[in-house]
Design a protein around this motif. Structure first.
Motif, mmCIF file in Angstrom:
data_model
loop_
_atom_site.group_PDB
_atom_site.id
_atom_site.type_symbol
_atom_site.label_atom_id
_atom_site.label_comp_id
_atom_site.label_asym_id
_atom_site.label_seq_id
_atom_site.Cartn_x
_atom_site.Cartn_y
_atom_site.Cartn_z
ATOM 1 N N GLY A 696 0.825 -1.211 0.000
ATOM 2 C CA GLY A 696 0.000 0.000 0.000
ATOM 3 C C GLY A 696 0.853 1.252 0.000
ATOM 4 O O GLY A 696 0.576 2.214 -0.739
ATOM 5 N N ALA A 716 -5.460 1.744 -0.983
ATOM 6 C CA ALA A 716 -6.547 1.554 -0.008
ATOM 7 C C ALA A 716 -6.956 0.086 0.072
ATOM 8 O O ALA A 716 -7.220 -0.445 1.165
ATOM 9 C CB ALA A 716 -7.735 2.422 -0.383
ATOM 10 N N TYR A 719 -4.473 -1.773 2.157
ATOM 11 C CA TYR A 719 -4.658 -1.523 3.590
ATOM 12 C C TYR A 719 -5.862 -2.313 4.120
ATOM 13 O O TYR A 719 -5.840 -2.816 5.251
ATOM 14 C CB TYR A 719 -4.833 -0.028 3.849
ATOM 15 C CG TYR A 719 -3.599 0.802 3.522
ATOM 16 C CD1 TYR A 719 -2.329 0.327 3.816
ATOM 17 C CD2 TYR A 719 -3.719 2.062 2.926
ATOM 18 C CE1 TYR A 719 -1.193 1.085 3.514
ATOM 19 C CE2 TYR A 719 -2.593 2.823 2.619
ATOM 20 C CZ TYR A 719 -1.333 2.321 2.915
ATOM 21 O OH TYR A 719 -0.220 3.074 2.617
ATOM 22 N N ASP A 720 -6.888 -2.424 3.303
ATOM 23 C CA ASP A 720 -8.049 -3.237 3.701
ATOM 24 C C ASP A 720 -7.640 -4.697 3.931
ATOM 25 O O ASP A 720 -8.095 -5.344 4.884
ATOM 26 C CB ASP A 720 -9.140 -3.167 2.626
ATOM 27 C CG ASP A 720 -9.910 -1.853 2.657
ATOM 28 O OD1 ASP A 720 -9.931 -1.222 3.727
ATOM 29 O OD2 ASP A 720 -10.475 -1.480 1.611
ATOM 30 N N GLU A 739 -5.537 2.302 9.507
ATOM 31 C CA GLU A 739 -6.747 3.062 9.193
ATOM 32 C C GLU A 739 -6.401 4.507 8.835
ATOM 33 O O GLU A 739 -6.967 5.082 7.896
ATOM 34 C CB GLU A 739 -7.700 3.031 10.387
ATOM 35 C CG GLU A 739 -9.072 3.634 10.087
ATOM 36 C CD GLU A 739 -9.998 3.548 11.280
ATOM 37 O OE1 GLU A 739 -11.163 3.143 11.100
ATOM 38 O OE2 GLU A 739 -9.540 3.878 12.401
ATOM 39 N N LYS A 742 -5.075 4.708 5.378
ATOM 40 C CA LYS A 742 -6.150 4.612 4.398
ATOM 41 C C LYS A 742 -6.899 5.942 4.273
ATOM 42 O O LYS A 742 -7.233 6.382 3.149
ATOM 43 C CB LYS A 742 -7.109 3.492 4.801
ATOM 44 C CG LYS A 742 -8.243 3.287 3.807
ATOM 45 C CD LYS A 742 -9.177 2.160 4.239
ATOM 46 C CE LYS A 742 -10.355 2.037 3.282
ATOM 47 N NZ LYS A 742 -11.299 0.961 3.713
#
Length: 747
Positions: A696, A716, A719-720, A739, A742
């Protein structure tokens, strides 16, 4: 499986009525069995309980440990002397004199059935052994303080009993004028009464000669030497092995007639065994080579069809000797020869007809395959090792031969340790734990301390592996608990090699706890443990171990660089890694060589991030990774491949800040993606999540160069993926950090 028996010549002419009564009070039902270093041994006069006290036969025990025992009838005192040590025991006294010191005993020394019996303290202090009584087993355990019941083999320290594994069947003799005397002595030998058989053979040899009674002479001498060989597997390894060699050589010097070729072959085989035992004490390469030469002479004389048993067992001995020699000379060639000898033995020994012998051959075959795997990292040899140990296990009765059962279960546990590198699953871990726990059912701290400590260390290693994989400190704590148990046995004075290995694993365990808890003090403990290991593992004597510890010490210095004095610690780390490359190269050990290249790359990346010669360090880091990846392929070493690709991805990411940003970021992204060919949310969730965080970050950097919206979207998504493992519940701080990343990328 070793025993002893003494025909004691203690003739006591003045025994008081009181002492005679005390003899009658020691009932036969109170007699106890004996095990020395885990192996059963018979005494002529068994240990017994008298008035609640454990009493042990003085002469028999001291003589079996190599002492000269003399009886002073006038002063009613026994003297036991060996190599400057003198122990004096007076009948009726509650004290003993050991050199110039007076030792208080729990009970007075007594004469029972014409033999002196003493309290256990006189044995413990006089012989430097531990004595433990297991009342429920009616057994007295003697454990020496020199690690006689277990030996180390190879850089991975496999538990190898070596010649303890293999006990030759006693050759019988039933003709001639002395057949009854010889048969009686052979019975003693067959029933593990080694010292008693030696005394009997010595008496027979007073009445026969090699000229007049060549066959009786050869038989008696060979079996007497075999008794010394069996003793050497228990105690006084060097002196008993040398005694055996001298007796076998005397047979070869005096028996020349071809019609006695079987006895001549037996002498050669015995010399081979003796030298292989002696090789564990000194001059491993020289004495193992002598062992192999003697066994080859034996095989020239043994007829495979007429004497299949002796022929096959000689090949088992030969297999183990080649395996031993492989650690110091021509490993590939010697391991191949070792396997060939195993196959030759297994062509004769079958599980149905020869279960014990088959198990011996399969055990050594399994150890050889395990050794080949440790060098090649080829999983097919690990599978073959596992199959060999399973074959041996099927032929072992744990109640009849608990020592061998402990070894095999421990080997199987070690195999699962290795499987964890390919399949780091809960199933492999639990199977390994079950094998080690099964071993521990048959060894404990009191009766078999060296085996107990060894299994505890292996149990700890498996938990260290699991701690690395799961990042759960509970596994490291269990490992530390097991290692602390082993420390009760493994001291630098009594078990120097085991001590050094234990310190190595302690260092690894402290590192894990420090990594997971972020406590600098545990890194300091790790460094201290590794330094302790260097007290034994020097470059000159133990180059492989010296190198491995330098690798781990270097990694610890790298971790310390995160807290303070970063450049100094990183340079210390590089020095350690460079020491490793003094020994390892692509030809000698490609796996470790490549692993060290990865460590060097990581250290240089950190130096570059500190802006210390950044271009030079990052280029050297990339080159080191590329060198390692010539060995660590996805097919052969998927876990190492993934790790190296991750390091390479970091190197390119740092290089992007030095120039050619787009090109280097793309190389970084591709390297991270390559690592995900192995890392999954199932097999290594923490690494999977960590790679996605780095991936990421790389997409964020790429978004500043091109396709901003698209690359931010990809960042993003990465990161998820990371937050599937780093959840708000289990990792609140890590979750919050991801978080925030993101949120920033989506703004």
């Amino acid at each position: 499986m070793n025993t002893k028996k003494l025909f004691l010549l203690l003739y006591v002419f003045f025994i008081s009525l009181t002492l005679i009564i005390s003899v009658q009070g020691a009932e036969a039902s109170n007699e106890y069995n004996v095990k020395i270093n885990g192996q059963p041994v018979q005494f002529t006069m068994a240990p017994l309980i008298d008035n609640g006290n454990l009493l042990l036969p003085l002469r028999e025990i001291y003589e079996i440990f190599g002492f000269d025992v003399q009886w002073d009838a006038v002063n009613r005192r026994a003297s036991c002397i060996k190599a400057g040590k003198k122990v004096l025991i007076s009948v009726g006294s509650k004290t003993a004199q050991i050199n110039d010191e007076i030792l208080t005993l729990s009970a007075p020394s007594l004469i029972i059935s014409g033999r002196i019996y003493v309290a256990s303290e006189a044995i413990c202090q006089g012989l430097n052994v531990n004595v433990n009584l297991k009342e429920e087993e009616k057994t007295v355990y003697f454990t020496s303080e020199n690690g006689a019941s277990v030996s180390v083999s190879g850089e991975n320290n496999f538990l190898v009993a070596g010649n303890n594994v293999i006990v030759s069947v006693v050759r019988r003799y039933n003709k001639g004028n002395y057949k009854d005397e010889i048969e009686a002595a052979d019975n003693l030998l067959e029933n593990y009464n080694y010292w008693g058989s030696i005394k009997s053979y010595e008496q027979i040899l007073k009445n026969i000669s090699s000229e007049k009674n060549p066959e009786e002479y050869a038989h008696t001498m060979n079996n007497m030497a075999n008794a010394y060989l069996s003793l050497s597997c228990l105690i006084n390894k060097d002196e008993n092995a040398l005694k055996a060699i001298s007796i076998f050589e005397e047979v070869l010097a005096n028996i020349k007639d071809e019609k006695y070729s079987s006895y001549i072959a037996g002498a050669y085989k015995g010399i081979g065994r003796a030298y292989s035992i002696y090789a564990n004490v000194r001059d491993l390469e020289i004495n193992t080579s002598k062992a192999l030469a003697a066994m080859d002479e034996a095989l020239k004389l043994y007829d495979k069809e007429k004497e299949p048993y002796e022929y096959a067992y000689t090949h088992i001995h030969k297999a183990f000797s080649h395996y031993t020699l492989a650690h110091v000379k021509e490993p590939g060639a010697n391991l191949i020869l070792a396997l060939e000898s195993c196959e030759e033995a297994l062509s004769i020994f079958k599980p149905e007809a020869n279960p014990k012998e088959y198990a011996d051959a399969k055990e050594i075959q399994g150890v050889i395959y395990l050794r080949i795997f440790s060098s090649s990292n080829d999983i097919q040899y690990l599978n073959m090792s596992f199959e060999a140990f399973q074959g041996a296990l099927e032929c072992i009765d744990e109640k009849v031969d608990p020592s061998k059962y402990v070894r095999i279960q421990c080997y199987i546990g070690i195999v699962y340790q290795s499987f964890m590198n390919f399949d780091p699953s809960k199933e492999s871990f639990e199977a390994g734990v079950a094998a080690f726990e099964e071993s521990l059912k048959f060894c404990d701290l009191d009766t078999s301390p060296s085996n107990y400590a060894y299994v505890k260390v292996q149990f700890a290693i498996l938990h260290i592996q699991m701690a690395y994989l799961t990042n759960e400190v509970e596994f490291a704590n269990k490992a530390l608990e097991a290692l602390n148990e082993a420390q009760k046995v493994y001291t630098i004075e009594q078990y120097p090699l085991f001590y050094a290995n234990l310190q190595y694993y302690l260092g690894g365990c402290y590192n894990i706890i420090a990594n997971l808890n972020g406590q600098e003090e545990y890194y300091a403990k790790a460094i201290k443990s590794f330094e302790n290991a260097f007290k034994i593992f020097t470059l000159e004597k133990y180059p492989d171990d010296y190198v491995i510890i330098n690798i781990e010490l270097g990694k610890t210095y790298m971790a310390m660089s995160n807290f303070s004095e970063s450049e100094e610690y990183l340079n210390k780390a590089l020095t350690c890694f460079e020491k490793a490359l003094m020994i390892y190269n692509l030809e000698v050990d490609p796996v470790y060589f490549s692993y060290v290249q990865g460590c060097i790359a990581s250290a240089r990346i950190k130096l570059a991030r500190l802006d210390i010669e950044p271009s030079e360090n990052i280029d050297k880091a990339i080159k080191a990774c590329e060198t390692a990846l010539t060995v660590f392929t996805l097919e052969a070493s998927p876990n190492y491949f993934a790790n190296m690709k991750e390091v390479l991805g970091e190197a390119y990411f740092v290089k992007a800040n030095l120039g050619e940003a787009k090109e280097n970021i793309l190389k970084s992204i591709n390297s991270y993606k390559d690592s995900l060919k192995y890392y999954t949310i199932d097999n290594d969730p923490s690494s999977y999540a960590g790679i996605h965080i780095k991936l990421g970050d790389a997409y964020v950097s790429l978004s500043k160069v091109e396709n901003s919206k698209e690359n931010k979207k990809l960042a993003a998504a990465c990161y998820d993926e990371a937050m599937k493992f780093y959840t708000a519940k289990d990792f609140p701080e890590k979750y919050k950090m991801i978080e925030n990343k993101k949120k920033l990328v989506l703004e």
